[in-house]
Design an enzyme around this catalytic site. Sequence first.
Site, PDB file in Angstrom:
ATOM      1  CG  ASP A  20      -1.684  94.791  42.003  1.00 21.87           C
ATOM      2  OD1 ASP A  20      -1.987  95.829  42.513  1.00 21.87           O
ATOM      3  OD2 ASP A  20      -0.611  94.682  41.449  1.00 21.87           O
ATOM      4  CG  ASN A  68      -1.010  96.565  50.893  1.00 20.16           C
ATOM      5  OD1 ASN A  68      -1.976  95.746  50.230  1.00 20.16           O
ATOM      6  ND2 ASN A  68      -0.145  97.170  49.817  1.00 20.16           N
TER       7      ASN A  68
HETATM    8  C1  IPE Z   1      -0.446  92.940  46.487  1.00 17.79           C
HETATM    9  O1  IPE Z   1      -0.564  94.081  45.624  1.00 17.79           O
HETATM   10  C2  IPE Z   1      -1.218  93.112  47.853  1.00 17.79           C
HETATM   11  C3  IPE Z   1      -2.746  92.963  47.541  1.00 17.79           C
HETATM   12  C4  IPE Z   1      -3.315  92.736  46.479  1.00 17.79           C
HETATM   13  C5  IPE Z   1      -3.577  93.155  48.667  1.00 17.79           C
HETATM   14  P1  IPE Z   1       0.491  95.312  46.007  1.00 17.79           P
HETATM   15  O2  IPE Z   1       0.117  96.176  44.874  1.00 17.79           O
HETATM   16  O3  IPE Z   1       0.560  95.774  47.235  1.00 17.79           O
HETATM   17  O4  IPE Z   1       1.910  94.546  45.449  1.00 17.79           O
HETATM   18  P2  IPE Z   1       3.216  95.136  45.031  1.00 17.79           P
HETATM   19  O5  IPE Z   1       3.593  96.254  45.912  1.00 17.79           O
HETATM   20  O6  IPE Z   1       3.026  95.570  43.637  1.00 17.79           O
HETATM   21  O7  IPE Z   1       4.253  94.024  44.841  1.00 17.79           O
HETATM   22  C1  IPE Z   2      -4.606  96.691  44.879  1.00 16.56           C
HETATM   23  O1  IPE Z   2      -4.635  97.655  44.086  1.00 16.56           O
HETATM   24  C2  IPE Z   2      -5.502  96.751  46.019  1.00 16.56           C
HETATM   25  C3  IPE Z   2      -4.623  96.822  47.326  1.00 16.56           C
HETATM   26  C4  IPE Z   2      -3.432  96.400  47.269  1.00 16.56           C
HETATM   27  C5  IPE Z   2      -5.184  97.257  48.575  1.00 16.56           C
HETATM   28  P1  IPE Z   2      -3.500  98.875  44.306  1.00 16.56           P
HETATM   29  O2  IPE Z   2      -3.935  99.825  45.325  1.00 16.56           O
HETATM   30  O3  IPE Z   2      -2.153  97.859  44.437  1.00 16.56           O
HETATM   31  O4  IPE Z   2      -3.330  99.396  42.725  1.00 16.56           O
HETATM   32  P2  IPE Z   2      -1.938  99.592  42.036  1.00 16.56           P
HETATM   33  O5  IPE Z   2      -1.142  98.508  41.986  1.00 16.56           O
HETATM   34  O6  IPE Z   2      -1.405 100.919  42.719  1.00 16.56           O
HETATM   35  O7  IPE Z   2      -2.530 100.113  40.509  1.00 16.56           O
HETATM   36 MG    MG Z   3      -0.634  97.222  43.482  1.00 21.72          MG
END
Ligand code: IPE
Ligand code: IPE
Ligand code: MG
Length: 248
Positions: A20, A68
């Site tokens: 993340d 997502n």
């Molecule tokens: C969790 O991250 C999913 C992945 C790392 C693929 P998210 O960024 O989607 O999670 P939330 O929404 O902050 O809980």
């Molecule tokens: C994790 O990074 C990747 C996916 C969830 C696909 P994020 O895209 O959630 O990045 P933040 O949490 O918005 O910084």
């Molecule tokens: Mg995230």
Amino acid sequence: MKSTPLTKNTIPNHVAVIMDGNGRWAKKKGKYRVFGHKNGVQSVRETIEAAAEIGVKVLTLFAFSTENWSRPKKEVDTLMSLLATSLKKELKSLQDNDIQLRAIGDLKNLPTKAQKELNEVILKTSTNTRMILNLALSYGSRVEIVNAVKSISKKVVNNELKIENIDEKTINNHLYTFSLPDVDFLIRTSGEKRISNFLLWQIAYAELYFTSTLWPDFKKEDFFNAIKVYQQRERRYGKTSEQIQTNE
Ligand code: IPE
Ligand code: IPE
Ligand code: MG
């Protein structure tokens, strides 16, 4: 923190990672979110290498959640094409390192191109034995549990299974992860301290590790540091510390 003799230098069998912080990493640099996703690929590479090097047997990476899909279409499209191109690019390195690719999640929801690349790499690496790299794609733990309940119910209705014979193993055997050991160690980057619908059943007794490092900054050394923290933990499974230390 003092470690106990039993847990010292123990390498977790199954490590799961919630990768993340790509979006925030890019934003900090004044770039679009997808710049973060692109730079996250190198961290994926390093984590795979680091895990294989120390003898981790299963590495599950949370790459895309069922939730997502609600992101802006442009971001979802970029993530999906990044997945397809990365799979193609990494095949050789997976072969060279004797790593077997698997995937869990609602894979039929992935675009055709991504599914094709995924299936190809899964097939070509299927006899590799050093480590299983398990990608969680379009993955949601609650959907996984709902599907397990449906398949188990079907077996009961068809008289293939008796209700009184349903136990933890039955549930386990109907999850996407049926053939994998429980998660020993769960890492989440980016400072968020939540599970976000990831492997809810499988992490029942996992050690949890949260780091504020954003995913594109997470390198080999960070993975090794996380493992060092794991090795300081005492996994008691409900027993007392004394019982663990005397192996009772
Ligand atoms: C969790 O991250 C999913 C992945 C790392 C693929 P998210 O960024 O989607 O999670 P939330 O929404 O902050 O809980
Ligand atoms: C994790 O990074 C990747 C996916 C969830 C696909 P994020 O895209 O959630 O990045 P933040 O949490 O918005 O910084
Ligand atoms: Mg995230």
